[in-house]
Design an enzyme around this catalytic site. Structure first.
Site, short mmCIF file in Angstrom:
data_model
loop_
_atom_site.label_atom_id
_atom_site.label_comp_id
_atom_site.label_asym_id
_atom_site.label_seq_id
_atom_site.Cartn_x
_atom_site.Cartn_y
_atom_site.Cartn_z
N TYR A 1 15.03 12.73 -33.34
CA TYR A 1 15.01 13.84 -34.28
C TYR A 1 13.60 14.40 -34.30
O TYR A 1 12.65 13.71 -33.97
CB TYR A 1 15.46 13.35 -35.66
CG TYR A 1 16.41 14.28 -36.34
CD1 TYR A 1 17.51 14.80 -35.66
CD2 TYR A 1 16.22 14.66 -37.66
CE1 TYR A 1 18.40 15.66 -36.28
CE2 TYR A 1 17.11 15.52 -38.29
CZ TYR A 1 18.19 16.01 -37.60
OH TYR A 1 19.06 16.88 -38.21
N TRP B 1 11.32 15.15 -36.50
CA TRP B 1 10.41 15.01 -37.64
C TRP B 1 9.39 13.88 -37.47
O TRP B 1 8.76 13.46 -38.44
CB TRP B 1 11.22 14.74 -38.91
CG TRP B 1 12.06 15.91 -39.33
CD1 TRP B 1 13.39 16.09 -39.11
CD2 TRP B 1 11.63 17.06 -40.06
NE1 TRP B 1 13.82 17.28 -39.66
CE2 TRP B 1 12.76 17.90 -40.25
CE3 TRP B 1 10.39 17.47 -40.58
CZ2 TRP B 1 12.69 19.11 -40.93
CZ3 TRP B 1 10.32 18.68 -41.25
CH2 TRP B 1 11.46 19.48 -41.43
#
Length: 759
Positions: free
Chosen positions: A103, A105
């Protein structure tokens, strides 16, 4: 000056690296940042040395992948194992048996972006099965191209700017509210947090704010319309119905700019099913007064109005419908394209949406080409692992889940953001091997077979360049790596060496060489935009550059509305789609071909008297699960558990009070949570923020998540056969006081076999 940056803000490094101070000029620095340094330096949770799961070494093929002990190894030995396993799987089963999970982030830095590093490496290894869309807004990513001919990114890049709303808008109808709490973050980092100040200006001015949400605090200073959760579509349809019934719809706009209006109108007026979508019809569903609906419908046509939806609105069963119905309501009002009015998606969901700032497409790390064409919708990972070969639909396609033998996860934690984590735990045992690059012992790292310790942003140099932020920062290395942690780039470089493509992976550059490469490409971008960036050494020394471009007010559909024939949309008929023949032809029972009310899989409409609707919102103290072991998040807990919020009357009804611990449960699982009270909450709801590190245990012989993770309770089902997004906000639970001894946490120390020096 020495700087660093994260997804929740930009910081000056002070006291020789012992503390961080928010960047000058940030009007509302993020609370999340106050716990960052302590989380990143916590020896209890950091992965200090490479480790391999004992059961995997013994050949259990994943059966013991939850709660097993680990053996620490040297880097050469563990990289040999990882490279050999990757080579075995691709040779025996093909690259279509490799799933690359990551992901975006993990870091605000442009080079040490974990997802990019993983994809570049695996593309050179022959490719991988990837994931489409995001947990944040999967339904929008699938639907907007059909409805508006724009990607979700394109629409949000040009959503009506804050300055236009402040200057022109007279009524903001905010479904899901607009909150500085969720606006603390931005992908690729942010130098400022403006949403709170913008909302204060709106509340103090002439703009009427209406918050449609189960929680009053989701939009400060607004009128509160606390609809029953999951029924917002019924309210949107009723508002449109009442406007049409009063003859106040914008017929010119509907004729010029939309396709399928007559089909939708027949549905609204009950001509299609004999059930007019009137205020009285919606009042019973939404649990609000019909007169309030009619008054609001009239006001929307009398004032310059904005229909706003948060990202969370479409993270629910049939999540495609709120987007479509909200857009349709804005079309009926007819103010799309006008300054300050129309339709918006994402205000407050992240910092940059609506920001008055220049948009610059800065370069990123080249990832190469993936030779594997297969993929899954991002939220269907458990389905994929549990049911290889099963057919499913997605975005008007008939597809089949691949047979995955190797999962490689970098810079992310699916045991935070996925739903029904007990089900994911079972699915996670199906692959033959799981490899994880991670800096901390998250639930995902504790369920990996090979664990490769990665550095944090404090332990490396990087560049923060956000395409929607006016500040570029040099992110300095302010600490030595803890233990034997390595940058992801160094990890993959060592693996590429073993697999025979090191030169292709590095292109002859070390980390600094890649930073210089990215900066040189950034200089080319700046030159095309009409300004100059300093040379690399100057930027590294000074640490900051402010982009000298003026902000331009944005309005995504203004050109189209001005002349639909000259500026047609890339949709079926070149207009805003209110009814789709393509969707009709695909015949999905859970996604009609026009906006429609569909009862959710779980709802207070048919709940038992003791059931509550669970709202698992984004927390105030961390980004997703990041920094949960930091000082700010830990200080905010109740008896070391995440705090659940209840209306005082609800707490009394169930024998609870502030500061006690409760058990929440349903058929999928159970968790413990502390109790806090909030009078600005619907009495039939409980709010349990997402992100407490997943800590399932057997307590008195029963399965129990002991730390307060709401995804122990949420439903793992796609929004529909169209988008297959997650539906975290469609969940019913029961609650009772926890009377037994409090189980000790297991996430506050490393797993068995790991020695962190007495931690």
């Amino acid at each position: 000056m020495t700087y660093t940056a994260a997804h929740w803000g930009a910081y000056r490094v002070v006291d020789g690296g012992a503390a961080l101070a928010p960047l000058e000029g940030d009007p509302q620095p993020s609370r999340i940042g106050r716990g960052w340094l302590s989380a990143a330096t916590d020896r209890h949770s950091r992965i200090l040395r490479p480790a391999v799961r004992k059961g995997w070494l013994a050949g259990d093929r994943g059966a013991g992948r939850s709660g097993d002990a680990y053996v620490e190894m040297g880097w050469d030995e563990v990289l040999d194992l990882a490279a050999s396993e990757l080579d075995r799987v691709r040779s025996a089963f093909g690259n279509g048996a490799i799933f690359a999970g990551s992901y975006g982030w993990a870091s605000a830095g442009r080079f040490h972006h974990a997802q990019s590093q993983l994809r570049r490496f695996l593309n050179l290894a022959g490719g991988y099965v990837g994931a489409r869309d995001t947990y944040s807004h999967a339904a929008a990513e699938v639907m907007f191209p059909h409805l508006l001919g724009l990607t979700n990114r394109q629409f949000q890049d040009a959503v009506t700017s804050f300055s236009q709303v402040r200057e022109h808008c007279e009524l903001v109808l905010a479904f899901g509210g607009i909150s500085p709490r969720t606006a603390q973050v931005a992908s690729s980092g942010t130098s400022r947090h403006e949403v709170g100040a913008w909302l204060d200006e709106l509340a103090a001015g002439r703009t009427r704010l209406v918050n449609v949400s189960p929680r009053r605090g989701d939009l400060k200073g607004a009128e509160w319309l606390p609809v029953r959760p999951g029924t917002d579509v019924a309210l949107m349809l009723a508002l449109a119905h009442e406007i049409v019934a009063a003859g106040r719809e914008d017929r010119d706009f509907l004729s010029r700019c939309t396709a399928g209006w007559q089909t939708l109108r027949a549905y609204l007026m009950g001509e299609a099913d004999g059930r007019p979508k009137s205020a009285e019809w919606a009042a019973a569903i939404c649990d609000i007064d019909a007169a309030a609906i009619r008054e609001l419908a009239r006001a929307l046509t009398e004032r310059r109005s904005m229909v706003s939806l948060t990202w969370g609105m479409q993270r629910a069963d049939h999540g495609e419908q709120p987007l479509w119905a909200g857009l349709a309501l804005a079309c009926v009002i007819g103010q799309i394209g006008r300054p300050g009015g129309g339709f918006a998606f994402g205000y407050g969901s992240t910092t940059p949406v609506g920001r008055d700032a220049p948009l610059v497409d800065w370069p990123s790390l080249p990832q190469g080409r993936n030779e594997v064409e297969d993929y899954i919708p991002v939220a269907r990972i458990a389905d994929m692992l549990l049911h290889p070969g099963r057919a499913y639909t997605y975005d008007l396609q008939n597809r089949t889940y691949p047979d995955i033998r190797l999962v490689w996860w970098v810079g992310g934690n699916p045991f935070h953001h996925h739903q029904d984590l007990r089900r994911l735990d079972e699915a996670w045992k199906r692959p033959e091997t799981v490899i994880v690059n991670e800096h901390s012992w998250t639930a995902t790292a504790r369920r990996a077979d090979i664990v490769l310790p990665a550095t944090t942003p404090f332990e490396r140099e990087d560049i923060m360049v956000n395409r929607r932020d006016p500040v570029l920062l040099w992110m300095s290395r302010i600490r030595a790596p803890m233990g034997e942690a390595r940058d992801d780039f160094d990890i993959f470089r060592g693996l590429a060496q073993r697999l025979g493509f090191r030169e292709a992976f590095t292109e002859g550059r070390d980390a600094e060489g890649w930073l210089r490469y990215l900066w040189a490409r950034s200089q080319g971008v700046a030159q095309r935009e009409g300004f100059a960036l300093p040379d690399f050494e100057t930027f590294r020394r000074e640490g900051r550059f402010d982009v000298p471009l003026a902000a331009e007010p944005k309005n995504a559909l203004a050109d189209f509305v001005g002349d639909p024939l000259a500026s047609p949309l890339a949709t079926e008929l070149g207009k805003i789609t209110l009814a789709s023949e393509r969707i009709r032809a695909f015949a999905m029972p859970d996604c009609p071909h026009h906006p429609a009310w569909l009862s959710p899989a779980e709802s207070l409409l048919d709940a038992a008297p003791d059931e509550l609707h669970l709202v698992s919102n984004q927390p105030d103290t961390r980004l997703h699960a990041q920094n949960d072991r930091g000082s700010e998040a830990r200080a905010d807990k109740v008896a070391e558990r995440e705090a659940a919020y209840l209306h005082p009357d609800t707490a009394r009804r169930f024998g609870l009070e502030e500061g006690c611990v409760a058990r929440l449960w349903n058929a999928r699982g159970a968790c413990l949570a502390g109790v806090r009270l909030d009078a600005g909450l619907r009495p039939d709801c409980v709010v349990l923020p997402t992100g407490a590190w997943y800590d399932p245990q057997l307590v008195d012989g029963a399965w129990l998540e002991v730390h307060g993770n709401p995804n122990a309770l949420t439903l793992d089902k796609g929004t529909s056969g169209m988008a297959q997004g997650n539906i975290a906000h469609t969940t019913l639970v029961r609650i009772e006081r926890w009377a037994g001894p409090l189980p000790a946490l297991s996430v506050d120390h490393p797993p068995a076999g790991i020695d962190n020096g007495g931690a």
